[in-house]
Motif scaffolding. Structure first.
Motif, PDB file in Angstrom:
ATOM      1  N   ALA A 201      26.995   9.976  28.129  1.00 29.16           N
ATOM      2  CA  ALA A 201      27.257  10.006  29.578  1.00 29.16           C
ATOM      3  C   ALA A 201      28.740  10.303  29.797  1.00 29.16           C
ATOM      4  O   ALA A 201      29.588   9.407  29.748  1.00 29.16           O
ATOM      5  CB  ALA A 201      26.864   8.679  30.215  1.00 29.16           C
ATOM      6  N   ARG A 202      29.068  11.563  30.053  1.00 29.27           N
ATOM      7  CA  ARG A 202      30.470  11.995  30.060  1.00 29.27           C
ATOM      8  C   ARG A 202      31.264  11.426  31.232  1.00 29.27           C
ATOM      9  O   ARG A 202      32.430  11.052  31.077  1.00 29.27           O
ATOM     10  CB  ARG A 202      30.530  13.526  30.064  1.00 29.27           C
ATOM     11  CG  ARG A 202      30.051  14.159  28.763  1.00 29.27           C
ATOM     12  CD  ARG A 202      30.310  15.657  28.757  1.00 29.27           C
ATOM     13  NE  ARG A 202      29.436  16.352  29.684  1.00 29.27           N
ATOM     14  CZ  ARG A 202      28.284  16.906  29.350  1.00 29.27           C
ATOM     15  NH1 ARG A 202      27.852  16.827  28.102  1.00 29.27           N
ATOM     16  NH2 ARG A 202      27.553  17.550  30.243  1.00 29.27           N
ATOM     17  N   MET A 208      35.585   4.954  31.795  1.00 23.47           N
ATOM     18  CA  MET A 208      36.007   3.838  30.942  1.00 23.47           C
ATOM     19  C   MET A 208      37.280   4.153  30.166  1.00 23.47           C
ATOM     20  O   MET A 208      38.111   3.273  29.917  1.00 23.47           O
ATOM     21  CB  MET A 208      34.870   3.461  29.994  1.00 23.47           C
ATOM     22  CG  MET A 208      33.751   2.695  30.676  1.00 23.47           C
ATOM     23  SD  MET A 208      32.506   2.092  29.525  1.00 23.47           S
ATOM     24  CE  MET A 208      31.668   3.629  29.160  1.00 23.47           C
ATOM     25  N   ILE A 209      37.456   5.423  29.782  1.00 22.37           N
ATOM     26  CA  ILE A 209      38.704   5.819  29.127  1.00 22.37           C
ATOM     27  C   ILE A 209      39.876   5.591  30.068  1.00 22.37           C
ATOM     28  O   ILE A 209      40.919   5.040  29.675  1.00 22.37           O
ATOM     29  CB  ILE A 209      38.631   7.301  28.688  1.00 22.37           C
ATOM     30  CG1 ILE A 209      37.675   7.468  27.509  1.00 22.37           C
ATOM     31  CG2 ILE A 209      40.013   7.821  28.309  1.00 22.37           C
ATOM     32  CD1 ILE A 209      37.441   8.914  27.112  1.00 22.37           C
ATOM     33  N   VAL A 253      40.191  17.548  34.149  1.00 18.64           N
ATOM     34  CA  VAL A 253      40.436  18.151  32.831  1.00 18.64           C
ATOM     35  C   VAL A 253      39.828  17.304  31.711  1.00 18.64           C
ATOM     36  O   VAL A 253      39.247  17.845  30.756  1.00 18.64           O
ATOM     37  CB  VAL A 253      41.946  18.362  32.614  1.00 18.64           C
ATOM     38  CG1 VAL A 253      42.256  18.665  31.149  1.00 18.64           C
ATOM     39  CG2 VAL A 253      42.440  19.508  33.488  1.00 18.64           C
ATOM     40  N   TYR A 254      39.951  15.979  31.801  1.00 23.05           N
ATOM     41  CA  TYR A 254      39.334  15.116  30.785  1.00 23.05           C
ATOM     42  C   TYR A 254      37.829  15.359  30.707  1.00 23.05           C
ATOM     43  O   TYR A 254      37.252  15.415  29.615  1.00 23.05           O
ATOM     44  CB  TYR A 254      39.599  13.643  31.112  1.00 23.05           C
ATOM     45  CG  TYR A 254      40.966  13.135  30.732  1.00 23.05           C
ATOM     46  CD1 TYR A 254      41.957  13.995  30.305  1.00 23.05           C
ATOM     47  CD2 TYR A 254      41.272  11.777  30.813  1.00 23.05           C
ATOM     48  CE1 TYR A 254      43.217  13.527  29.965  1.00 23.05           C
ATOM     49  CE2 TYR A 254      42.531  11.299  30.472  1.00 23.05           C
ATOM     50  CZ  TYR A 254      43.507  12.178  30.057  1.00 23.05           C
ATOM     51  OH  TYR A 254      44.738  11.702  29.718  1.00 23.05           O
ATOM     52  N   CYS A 260      33.388  20.444  26.745  1.00 22.41           N
ATOM     53  CA  CYS A 260      33.632  21.455  25.713  1.00 22.41           C
ATOM     54  C   CYS A 260      33.436  20.882  24.312  1.00 22.41           C
ATOM     55  O   CYS A 260      32.872  21.549  23.434  1.00 22.41           O
ATOM     56  CB  CYS A 260      35.040  22.018  25.851  1.00 22.41           C
ATOM     57  SG  CYS A 260      35.295  23.020  27.329  1.00 22.41           S
ATOM     58  N   ILE A 261      33.881  19.653  24.087  1.00 23.30           N
ATOM     59  CA  ILE A 261      33.723  19.032  22.776  1.00 23.30           C
ATOM     60  C   ILE A 261      32.249  18.793  22.474  1.00 23.30           C
ATOM     61  O   ILE A 261      31.794  19.011  21.343  1.00 23.30           O
ATOM     62  CB  ILE A 261      34.516  17.718  22.711  1.00 23.30           C
ATOM     63  CG1 ILE A 261      36.021  18.011  22.667  1.00 23.30           C
ATOM     64  CG2 ILE A 261      34.129  16.889  21.481  1.00 23.30           C
ATOM     65  CD1 ILE A 261      36.888  16.780  22.704  1.00 23.30           C
TER      66      ILE A 261
END
Length: 349
Positions: A201-202, A208-209, A253-254, A260-261
């Motif tokens: 879940a991005r 959370m980051i 951006v994050y 992308c990752i």
């Protein structure tokens, strides 16, 4: 990834201006991630409430370490080093990130390297060419080219502190700090790919980051920035930098980087770092009237060639994986006519 590097290029210019004006880097990191957390939180709650995995102690620990590497360590150490160097030099040092990320991914078997295959040779050669192009961009000057503007659009007047920071000893200190920050960044990119496998879940992961980043940086800021004036924001470039980095970088951006990752892997993301050097040089030429050299153009061309080789190798890897998956999915159909034991024998009356 091109959009991400463009956004990061604008960030480097704004942050350099804010730091030269005395803005606290610790307070800045706290505010930018608080803004992103408040912005992303409602979207993550509504859009991912049915697909969000349950949080375990192991996942929370990984996200906490992820925040420590990519935000608390990388950003604070990077901004500390940026105060002693120029944005162009800081971006030039960012080109250690592709090599470090590629090596870590090889050690963890996240990237496959077969020397005999053309796609592996292209990835290795492209990585080396990108680094060489960055060195050419930074070291070789050549003839001065005509500037974009005659007068700088932004004029930074550095006082005694700014003059002290440009001494040789502090320049070396700044380079060392920025190199440490990019080592943490490489670990951050690799760990994001690991965490995404157990917590896909991005939006929730990004929220959370930002939460842990603001919490960790708040603890640091309470120790090193005890004066209330350091936490005060006014209608100036510091507020603009904070809002821009909170909304565009920490939130948008994050999330793009996580996407992308999850689709292309951490090495693919790291390989676009050399573009940041080109974008910042162009922005600096426009904003600060810095004149580019012939070596800058040659280095930029070499960087693009190396990046193209790596992208070609990654695309060849993806095509090979899809080919194997298609071959595995093709199960040969067995006709009962070809197997006598499966054919019923008609008894003659």
């Amino acid at each position: 990834m091109v959009v991400i590097q463009l956004a990061n290029g604008v960030t480097n210019i704004l942050i350099k201006i804010s730091l030269d004006k005395g803005f606290s880097q610790l307070v800045f990191v706290v505010y930018r991630h608080l803004i992103a957390m408040l912005l992303l939180g409602p979207f993550a709650y509504v859009l991912e409430r049915n697909q969000r995995p349950s949080l375990s102690f192991s996942i929370i620990t990984k996200i906490f370490v992820l925040s420590s590497l990519g935000t608390t360590i990388h950003l604070n150490v990077y901004y500390a080093g940026l105060a002693y160097t120029s944005p162009t030099v800081a971006c030039a040092l960012s080109n250690v990130s592709p090599c470090l990320t590629f090596l870590i991914a090889l050690l963890l078997r996240m990237e496959k390297l077969k020397i005999a295959s053309m796609r592996s040779k292209a990835k290795v050669l492209g990585t080396v060419i990108c680094v060489c192009g960055s060195l050419v961009f930074t070291i070789w000057k050549g003839h001065l080219l005509k500037g974009f503007v005659e007068k700088p659009l932004i004029d930074i007047k550095a006082g005694s502190v700014g003059e002290f920071k440009h001494t040789k000893q502090n320049w070396i200190k700044g380079v060392a700090l920025i190199l440490i920050s990019y080592i943490a960044l490489s670990g951050w990119l690799i760990l994001q790919a690991v965490v995404l496998k157990v917590y896909p879940a991005r939006l929730s992961l990004n929220t959370m980051i930002c939460f842990f980043a603001s919490l960790q940086s708040s603890i640091l800021a309470l120790f090193f920035e005890r004066t209330p004036t350091s936490w005060k924001l006014q209608w100036d470039v510091n507020l603009l930098t904070t809002v821009y980095c909170g909304v565009v970088i920490a939130a948008f951006v994050y999330y793009l980087q996580l996407w992308c990752i999850s689709n292309k892997g951490p090495v693919f993301v790291a390989m676009f770092s050399p573009l940041l050097l080109i974008f910042v040089a162009i922005f600096s030429a426009i904003a600060f009237a810095e004149r580019l050299h012939l070596g800058s153009l040659m280095g930029a061309f070499v960087i693009i060639v190396g990046l193209y080789l790596v992208l070609w190798g990654k695309r060849a890897d993806s095509n090979q994986i899809r080919k194997h998956q298609c071959d595995d999915s093709k199960v040969p159909e067995i006709s009962t006519k070809d197997v006598p034991m499966l054919n019923p024998v008609r008894e003659e009356a």
